[in-house]
Design an enzyme around this catalytic site. Structure first.
Site, short mmCIF file in Angstrom:
data_model
loop_
_atom_site.label_atom_id
_atom_site.label_comp_id
_atom_site.label_asym_id
_atom_site.label_seq_id
_atom_site.Cartn_x
_atom_site.Cartn_y
_atom_site.Cartn_z
N ASP A 149 -2.17 -0.95 6.63
CA ASP A 149 -3.11 -1.11 5.46
C ASP A 149 -2.61 -2.34 4.78
OD1 ASP A 149 -4.54 1.05 6.54
OD2 ASP A 149 -4.49 2.21 4.67
N ASP A 189 0.82 -1.11 -0.08
CA ASP A 189 -0.01 0.01 -0.19
C ASP A 189 1.00 1.10 -0.02
OD1 ASP A 189 -2.77 1.31 0.31
OD2 ASP A 189 -1.78 2.12 2.05
N GLU A 236 0.77 5.73 0.46
CA GLU A 236 0.30 6.93 0.99
C GLU A 236 0.95 7.99 -0.05
OE1 GLU A 236 -2.23 7.34 2.86
OE2 GLU A 236 -2.14 5.03 3.51
N HIS A 242 -4.85 6.16 7.86
CA HIS A 242 -4.31 5.53 6.90
C HIS A 242 -2.92 5.30 7.10
CE1 HIS A 242 -7.48 5.40 3.61
NE2 HIS A 242 -8.08 5.94 4.66
N HIS A 288 -3.66 10.80 6.07
CA HIS A 288 -2.80 9.75 6.67
C HIS A 288 -1.77 10.47 7.74
CE1 HIS A 288 -0.13 12.46 4.18
NE2 HIS A 288 -0.51 11.88 3.02
#
Length: 235
Positions: free
Chosen positions: A155, A7, A9, A150, A57
């Site tokens: 995640d 994942d 960000e 997040h 985030h």
């Protein structure tokens, strides 16, 4: 088979308009089982952090400007990824940012045929249902209570559990154990016993414990049965 669930960000939604990747988290799986090996990195985006992105985030530019640039640690990332398939939720988004970062420093992009999109898997398995990571965690009973904002590695760890459910569920571990046992059984063996599989899954096989009822227990049971009025077996 080795797979990487990952994942990212970012500073926004589109690398083509100048948005950058600021965090990546990767979880290694072999045969759909987490190995415990992970990779996690923050990156200095060399630009500002929009308030809307920071609200998602929690990564401020004051925090990120002390982190290395993507180009400075890219070899570590690529070594971890290897040539494994890459699993992500709405994978086109994450692939877009990862490949944009690679192209900016003159590196080869990740081939799109390595992409596994869990949104596409979920849409096929649960048509018409909500497909967000939160919604899938709720569907499969995966604890996400520690997910306040997040975070790429968190995640990815949640997504690894979701991915297992989307591709067969937790019984996969038993199937893998059976395959491992079968590989070790001698050519003359006809079948693999459940005891052999259990030994692989839970450890060495224990000797069975005595479980027959004693004479005293049998007598008490007979007395109890005799005291039941209108017993169906006596009709």
């Amino acid at each position: 088979m080795r797979e990487i669930v990952f994942d990212t960000e970012t500073t926004g939604l589109d690398p083509k308009t100048g948005d950058r990747m600021v965090e990546i988290g990767c979880v290694e799986m072999i045969g759909r089982v987490e190995t415990g090996n992970t990779y996690h990195a923050y990156y200095n985006p060399e630009r500002d952090m929009p308030a809307a992105a920071e609200a998602v985030h929690g990564l401020s530019i004051s925090f990120l400007e002390t982190k290395p640039k993507f180009s400075e640690t890219v070899d570590e990332l690529l070594e971890f990824l290897g040539d494994a398939p890459l699993v992500a939720h709405n994978a086109g988004f994450d692939f877009g940012f990862l490949n944009s970062e690679l192209e900016m420093i003159g590196r080869q992009p990740i081939a799109m045929d390595r992409m596994v999109d869990t949104v596409a898997l979920a849409r096929k398995k649960h048509p018409g249902a909500k497909l967000s990571l939160d919604a899938l965690c709720t569907r499969y009973g995966i604890d996400r209570s520690h997910r306040v904002k997040h975070g790429a590695l968190l995640d990815a760890e949640l997504l690894a559990q979701v991915y297992v459910e989307l591709t067969g569920g937790r019984q996969i571990g038993l199937e893998l154990a059976a395959e491992a046992v079968e590989a070790e059984v001698s050519p003359g063996s006809v079948s693999v016993s459940s005891a052999q599989i259990a030994a692989k899954v839970t450890g060495p096989l224990r000797e069975p414990r005595p479980h027959a009822a004693s004479e005293e227990e049998l007598a008490r049971h007979k007395e109890f049965i005799a005291g039941i009025d209108n017993a169906i077996w006596a009709r």
